[in-house]
Design an enzyme around this catalytic site. Structure first.
Site, PDB file in Angstrom:
ATOM      1  N   ASN A   8       0.811  -1.221   0.000  1.00  0.00           N
ATOM      2  CA  ASN A   8       0.000   0.000   0.000  1.00  0.00           C
ATOM      3  C   ASN A   8       0.842   1.269   0.000  1.00  0.00           C
ATOM      4  O   ASN A   8       0.301   2.369  -0.033  1.00  0.00           O
ATOM      5  CB  ASN A   8      -0.974  -0.008   1.190  1.00  0.00           C
ATOM      6  CG  ASN A   8      -2.105  -0.998   0.964  1.00  0.00           C
ATOM      7  OD1 ASN A   8      -2.223  -1.571  -0.120  1.00  0.00           O
ATOM      8  ND2 ASN A   8      -2.927  -1.201   1.981  1.00  0.00           N
ATOM      9  N   ARG A  77      -7.167  -1.741  -7.626  1.00  0.00           N
ATOM     10  CA  ARG A  77      -7.704  -0.501  -7.105  1.00  0.00           C
ATOM     11  C   ARG A  77      -6.659   0.614  -6.959  1.00  0.00           C
ATOM     12  O   ARG A  77      -6.931   1.782  -7.218  1.00  0.00           O
ATOM     13  CB  ARG A  77      -8.313  -0.824  -5.731  1.00  0.00           C
ATOM     14  CG  ARG A  77      -8.682   0.326  -4.886  1.00  0.00           C
ATOM     15  CD  ARG A  77     -10.011   0.881  -5.287  1.00  0.00           C
ATOM     16  NE  ARG A  77     -10.294   2.094  -4.553  1.00  0.00           N
ATOM     17  CZ  ARG A  77     -11.373   2.814  -4.735  1.00  0.00           C
ATOM     18  NH1 ARG A  77     -12.281   2.445  -5.597  1.00  0.00           N
ATOM     19  NH2 ARG A  77     -11.561   3.908  -4.058  1.00  0.00           N
ATOM     20  N   ASP A 101     -10.176  -5.520  -5.048  1.00  0.00           N
ATOM     21  CA  ASP A 101     -10.764  -6.497  -4.139  1.00  0.00           C
ATOM     22  C   ASP A 101     -12.263  -6.329  -3.978  1.00  0.00           C
ATOM     23  O   ASP A 101     -12.779  -5.216  -4.032  1.00  0.00           O
ATOM     24  CB  ASP A 101     -10.158  -6.313  -2.750  1.00  0.00           C
ATOM     25  CG  ASP A 101      -8.704  -6.725  -2.716  1.00  0.00           C
ATOM     26  OD1 ASP A 101      -8.328  -7.585  -3.514  1.00  0.00           O
ATOM     27  OD2 ASP A 101      -7.987  -6.172  -1.887  1.00  0.00           O
ATOM     28  N   ASP A 289      -7.442  -4.265   7.251  1.00  0.00           N
ATOM     29  CA  ASP A 289      -6.722  -5.307   6.516  1.00  0.00           C
ATOM     30  C   ASP A 289      -6.274  -6.459   7.422  1.00  0.00           C
ATOM     31  O   ASP A 289      -5.873  -7.512   6.929  1.00  0.00           O
ATOM     32  CB  ASP A 289      -5.508  -4.711   5.795  1.00  0.00           C
ATOM     33  CG  ASP A 289      -5.930  -3.893   4.575  1.00  0.00           C
ATOM     34  OD1 ASP A 289      -7.110  -3.956   4.198  1.00  0.00           O
ATOM     35  OD2 ASP A 289      -5.072  -3.193   4.007  1.00  0.00           O
TER      36      ASP A 289
END
Ligand code: UD1
Length: 405
Positions: A8, A77, A101, A289
């Site tokens: 990320n 994404r 996702d 997460d």
């Protein structure tokens, strides 16, 4: 066990490289499937990307293409993070609406309204988000929710806007701090990263830099929870443990012994974990997460745990798969109640996203002795975990990859 750079973070840093003409180098990049996908997005915009192991060099031309098309973008994404840099550099960005996702609806309203405050006109057209701006001007922006992606797109546009931007209720995740650190190395003027108010003084241009990607706290947390579930002992390095503070506190409450070091931690668990409750929240809260890992741990803990999901509404699809594995769980809205059992029972199960896939594999480790759990659609896991199977086997698990998916 050493964790590599965070998924990320690296994807956003690759996007932020677009802000400066020349070659930006990123070190400590993870070998995950989303990185070559991001590489394709950048190449489609006119960049050259050279990857040597964990080092990625991105050469950005003076004139970028302004259109990130559907083929490159739809598969993940995070590709939407090019919207801010492209708006700032080309003043006319067209980015296909991303896929990713299946964890809930993920609108872009806050990304769009933030860019509009900076002076861009934004709209959705033929499946793309378009942002047009003759000039960008600093503004006071308050987010309705501290969205990670919106914070990133607003910051990466504001760094090249005229004047001051004050972003309130900004996301505080360590990956945001990493992005801001890199932007500052590129010549941006940013204060307050890591707090909920970030101030940016726009500059005329940025220059390339060389930057080390922050360690992946979610992967580190996955190994920590794996140790607690399997009554194991794991030492993880490459991560500042303060980024996992709450997740590690929960493990202590569950009965684990947790030692922290400047760039790592050790988790060991003797006996069965005690049930604890969780609420997912934006950082510094418990990470959404890590929700599948928390549910998997709760499934084999002693007592009843309640987990409340406050970030993504569809993230409980994972619970249905856990129920196949024998988990005693009841869902009520965005709460799930889990009554722990000593062991789970094996079954074929399906991953719905990166973290759910990882959570299911960990749950399989807690099935009755001799039971073999089959986890399908594991390509999700490869998007975010480098060497997932190899790492688990090094840690003493018996996991085998069968086929490519
Ligand atoms: C990022 C992470 C993801 C993590 C999430 C929350 C990446 C690639 N992904 O996702 O792993 O789970 O942060 O920590 O970094 N929302 C809106 N409108 C918007 C933007 C967001 O309503 O314009 C909502 C979303 O639907 C969601 C919530 O805000 O319910 C949080 O989303 P956000 O923080 O933006 O997550 P992502 O950046 O998509």
């Amino acid at each position: 066990m050493r964790v590599a750079g965070a998924k990320n973070s690296v994807l956003k840093l690759m996007g932020a490289a677009l802000l400066a003409q020349g070659t930006t180098v990123l070190n400590n990049c993870p070998e995950i499937d989303d990185v070559p996908l991001m590489q394709k997005v950048l190449e489609g915009l006119g960049c050259t990307v050279d990857r040597q192991g964990s080092r990625i060099a991105i050469t950005v031309p003076e004139n970028l293409s302004h259109h990130a098309d559907f083929d490159a973008v739809r598969q993940f994404r995070a590709s939407v993070c090019v919207l801010g840099p492209l708006t700032a550099r080309t003043r006319n960005a067209i980015v296909a609406l991303p896929g990713g996702d299946a964890i809930g609806s993920r609108p872009l309203d806050m990304h769009q309204s933030g860019l509009e405050k900076l002076g861009a006109k934004t709209y959705i057209h033929h499946g793309c988000v378009v942002a047009e701006a003759e000039r960008l001007r600093g503004a006071n922006i308050k987010l309705d929710f501290p969205s990670v992606g919106a914070t990133e797109n607003i910051l990466t546009a504001a760094v090249l806007a005229e004047g001051e931007t004050v972003l309130d209720n900004a996301a505080r995740e360590p990956e945001i701090v990493d992005l801001c650190n890199m932007l500052v190395e590129m010549g941006a003027k940013i204060e307050g990263a890591g707090s909920n108010t970030i101030t940016v003084q726009g500059v005329e241009r940025l220059h390339p830099t060389e930057h080390e990607v922050v360690g992946d706290r979610i992967i580190a947390g996955t190994w920590a929870y794996a140790a607690a579930m399997t009554r194991g002992d794991v030492t993880v390095s490459g991560i500042n443990p303060k980024y996992l503070h709450l997740a590690l506190e929960k493990l202590k409450n569950a009965g684990a012994v947790v030692e922290t070091y400047p760039q790592g931690f050790r988790v060991s668990m003797q006996g069965r974990a005690h049930a604890v409750n969780y609420q997912t929240l934006p950082y510094p809260g418990f990470p959404t997460d890590m929700q599948p890992m928390a549910i998997a741990l709760a499934a084999v803990s002693e007592g009843t745990s309640v987990l409340t999901e406050n970030v993504f509404e569809s993230r409980f699809r994972f619970v249905d798969e856990m129920i196949r594995l024998g988990t005693d769980a009841t869902i009520d809205g965005h709460h799930v109640m889990i009554r722990g059992k000593e062991r789970l029972s094996s079954a074929p199960v399906w991953s719905s996203d990166i973290r759910a896939g990882a959570g299911l594999v960990l749950a399989g480790l807690c099935a009755e002795a001799g039971d073999v759990t089959e986890v399908h659609d594991v390509y999700h896991i490869d998007r975010g975990y480098p060497g997932f199977v190899e790492t688990l086997n090094e840690l003493g698990a018996e996991v085998e990859r069968v086929g490519n998916r």
